[in-house]
Design a protein around this motif. Structure first.
Motif, mmCIF file in Angstrom:
data_model
loop_
_atom_site.group_PDB
_atom_site.id
_atom_site.type_symbol
_atom_site.label_atom_id
_atom_site.label_comp_id
_atom_site.label_asym_id
_atom_site.label_seq_id
_atom_site.Cartn_x
_atom_site.Cartn_y
_atom_site.Cartn_z
ATOM 1 N N TYR A 199 49.756 12.212 -34.852
ATOM 2 C CA TYR A 199 48.402 12.640 -35.204
ATOM 3 C C TYR A 199 47.394 11.901 -34.313
ATOM 4 O O TYR A 199 47.134 10.714 -34.529
ATOM 5 N N SER A 200 46.831 12.590 -33.351
ATOM 6 C CA SER A 200 45.884 11.953 -32.428
ATOM 7 C C SER A 200 44.652 11.432 -33.156
ATOM 8 O O SER A 200 43.998 10.487 -32.701
ATOM 9 N N ALA A 201 44.324 12.033 -34.312
ATOM 10 C CA ALA A 201 43.157 11.590 -35.075
ATOM 11 C C ALA A 201 43.323 10.146 -35.542
ATOM 12 O O ALA A 201 42.344 9.386 -35.607
ATOM 13 N N HIS A 202 44.555 9.743 -35.871
ATOM 14 C CA HIS A 202 44.787 8.367 -36.306
ATOM 15 C C HIS A 202 44.556 7.403 -35.145
ATOM 16 O O HIS A 202 43.937 6.338 -35.328
ATOM 17 N N ALA A 203 45.038 7.754 -33.969
ATOM 18 C CA ALA A 203 44.806 6.910 -32.792
ATOM 19 C C ALA A 203 43.316 6.754 -32.522
ATOM 20 O O ALA A 203 42.839 5.664 -32.170
ATOM 21 N N ALA A 204 42.559 7.838 -32.708
ATOM 22 C CA ALA A 204 41.111 7.785 -32.506
ATOM 23 C C ALA A 204 40.450 6.870 -33.531
ATOM 24 O O ALA A 204 39.514 6.121 -33.215
ATOM 25 N N LEU A 205 40.935 6.909 -34.781
ATOM 26 C CA LEU A 205 40.395 6.035 -35.823
ATOM 27 C C LEU A 205 40.643 4.564 -35.510
ATOM 28 O O LEU A 205 39.757 3.719 -35.692
ATOM 29 N N VAL A 206 41.849 4.256 -35.039
ATOM 30 C CA VAL A 206 42.178 2.870 -34.696
ATOM 31 C C VAL A 206 41.272 2.377 -33.571
ATOM 32 O O VAL A 206 40.763 1.251 -33.611
ATOM 33 N N SER A 207 41.054 3.222 -32.572
ATOM 34 C CA SER A 207 40.167 2.852 -31.470
ATOM 35 C C SER A 207 38.739 2.642 -31.962
ATOM 36 O O SER A 207 38.059 1.676 -31.563
ATOM 37 N N GLN A 208 38.274 3.521 -32.844
ATOM 38 C CA GLN A 208 36.929 3.383 -33.406
ATOM 39 C C GLN A 208 36.807 2.104 -34.223
ATOM 40 O O GLN A 208 35.800 1.381 -34.130
ATOM 41 N N TYR A 209 37.833 1.820 -35.023
ATOM 42 C CA TYR A 209 37.830 0.612 -35.856
ATOM 43 C C TYR A 209 37.761 -0.642 -34.983
ATOM 44 O O TYR A 209 37.000 -1.582 -35.292
ATOM 45 N N GLU A 210 38.534 -0.680 -33.918
ATOM 46 C CA GLU A 210 38.538 -1.851 -33.041
ATOM 47 C C GLU A 210 37.167 -2.083 -32.427
ATOM 48 O O GLU A 210 36.724 -3.224 -32.282
ATOM 49 N N GLY A 211 36.468 -0.988 -32.061
ATOM 50 C CA GLY A 211 35.119 -1.122 -31.527
ATOM 51 C C GLY A 211 34.143 -1.663 -32.554
ATOM 52 O O GLY A 211 33.325 -2.550 -32.264
ATOM 53 N N LEU A 212 34.208 -1.136 -33.790
ATOM 54 C CA LEU A 212 33.343 -1.619 -34.862
ATOM 55 C C LEU A 212 33.638 -3.073 -35.199
ATOM 56 O O LEU A 212 32.712 -3.868 -35.443
ATOM 57 N N LEU A 213 34.928 -3.424 -35.233
ATOM 58 C CA LEU A 213 35.323 -4.798 -35.546
ATOM 59 C C LEU A 213 34.784 -5.773 -34.503
ATOM 60 O O LEU A 213 34.264 -6.842 -34.845
ATOM 61 N N SER A 214 34.903 -5.407 -33.235
ATOM 62 C CA SER A 214 34.401 -6.270 -32.160
ATOM 63 C C SER A 214 32.894 -6.471 -32.298
ATOM 64 O O SER A 214 32.385 -7.594 -32.156
ATOM 65 N N ARG A 215 32.184 -5.391 -32.578
ATOM 66 C CA ARG A 215 30.733 -5.492 -32.726
ATOM 67 C C ARG A 215 30.352 -6.326 -33.935
ATOM 68 O O ARG A 215 29.434 -7.165 -33.873
#
Length: 364
Positions: free
Chosen positions: A140-156
């Protein structure tokens, strides 16, 4: 799903290759550092869009050359397509499907086993989180996109905590992190509900029948009840002051653990090397089965140096498991005339030496 043809140009140490595979079982024989793993890496790269070694794209190019190319003709239930990728230094990978621009993560369902996969079982929690997220993201590519989004939010958010930013601004990112984090956790839980019984089944069939294997999701810093309700908001509220003091986000899916246990004890601490390898193989076979169930397609499997640390009995059990599946590529340093007998001569044996691929014993 079958790879019928494979072309490689300037890929690592491999000479220019144009291979055809008529059989489901392909054995790569040769001494160490001859190119067996590089060939498996090429197959993996075509499927997953990256190296299992986490290497940079430009490292795939033969030393002194200006580009690298991979191409494969794939048979999916009688439907054929070509998937290709070209790599040049300083440029994005160029993917093509049937000659048209395409995606690197589309078209070839494949699961790989490599020696460094032992980290899934005996490594830190991060290894298991990354493995599960990648397994889900491959389907599910949507899950990979969520993980990438989460990592960006976490870093910020971590940056804002370090800078002692305005409370309202930090709270805004907390809400965003919770929203995306819950989706990631839910995706992991749904995958594990399907995946866990399969891991147990393969582990038993690989000859470890006298142990009770369990797999559980262990949240860090928040409560997850039996109904699957994720109490992430309450968790963040409890650690608010501690996070301000430590200047870092301390709970969430980036800290959760997937725990393997045998007879109630943590596997990475109490499992023997042989047991850990059997479990790692079970993990990969279960991943294959999940893809088959969801995508209704046979899965190609690649096994690198799979027989080390397994006695003959467990080697035979593994062979029986993988020979009942789809197309399988296995690398080995052993010359073994038993391959042909076990597969009734329906096997392709390739000898690999200094980047050259030659037909070996056992071929029809």
């Amino acid at each position: 799903m079958l790879i019928q043809e494979l072309k490689c140009i300037n890929w690592r140490n491999l000479e220019k290759l144009n291979l055809s595979f008529s059989n489901h079982l392909v054995i790569l024989q040769g001494k160490n550092a001859q190119g067996k793993t590089n060939l498996l890496e090429a197959i993996y790269f075509l499927s997953r869009g990256r190296s299992f070694r986490r290497a940079k794209d430009q490292e795939m190019i033969t030393w002194g050359e200006s580009y690298s190319y991979l191409g494969a003709k794939i048979d999916e239930n009688g439907n054929y397509f070509w998937k290709e990728v070209s790599i040049q230094p300083g440029q994005k990978k160029e993917w093509k499907l049937n000659g048209h621009p395409g995606s690197g993560k589309k078209g070839i369902w494949l699961v790989g086993y490599f020696p460094n996969d032992h980290e899934i079982v005996e490594g830190p929690p991060q290894s298991r989180r990354e493995y599960i997220d990648e397994a889900i993201g491959f389907i599910y590519s949507a899950h990979a996109a969520l993980v990438s989004q989460y990592e960006g939010l976490l870093s910020r958010r971590n940056y804002l905590l370090r800078e002692h930013a305005n409370e309202d601004l930090i709270e805004t990112y907390t809400e965003k992190l919770i929203h995306v984090g819950k989706k990631i956790i839910q995706g992991r839980l749904e995958y594990l509900r399907l995946y866990t019984p399969l891991v147990k089944e393969f582990y038993a069939r690989l000859g470890i029948n006298n142990q009770m294997l369990s797999l559980r999701y262990q949240p860090f810093g928040y409560h997850l009840n039996k109904e699957g309700i994720i109490h992430l908001e309450k968790g963040f509220e409890k650690v608010k002051e501690e996070e301000r003091e430590r200047e870092i986000t301390i709970i969430g899916p980036h800290r959760d653990e997937i725990v393997f246990e045998k007879n109630g004890k943590e596997f990475r601490t109490f499992g023997s090397q042989g047991e850990k390898k059997s479990l790692t193989l079970s993990v990969k076979l279960a991943e294959m089965s999940v893809i088959q169930l969801i995508k209704k397609s046979k899965v190609i499997m690649v096994f690198d140096d799979v027989f080390s640390e397994l006695d003959q009995h467990h080697q035979d059990l593994l062979l029986e498991e993988i020979l009942n599946q789809g197309q399988v590529f296995i690398s080995t340093t052993r010359e073994n005339d038993e391959w042909a007998r076990k597969r009734r001569n329906r096997v392709t044996v390739l000898n690999v030496e200094k980047g050259k691929i030659l037909m070996g014993k056992g071929n029809e």
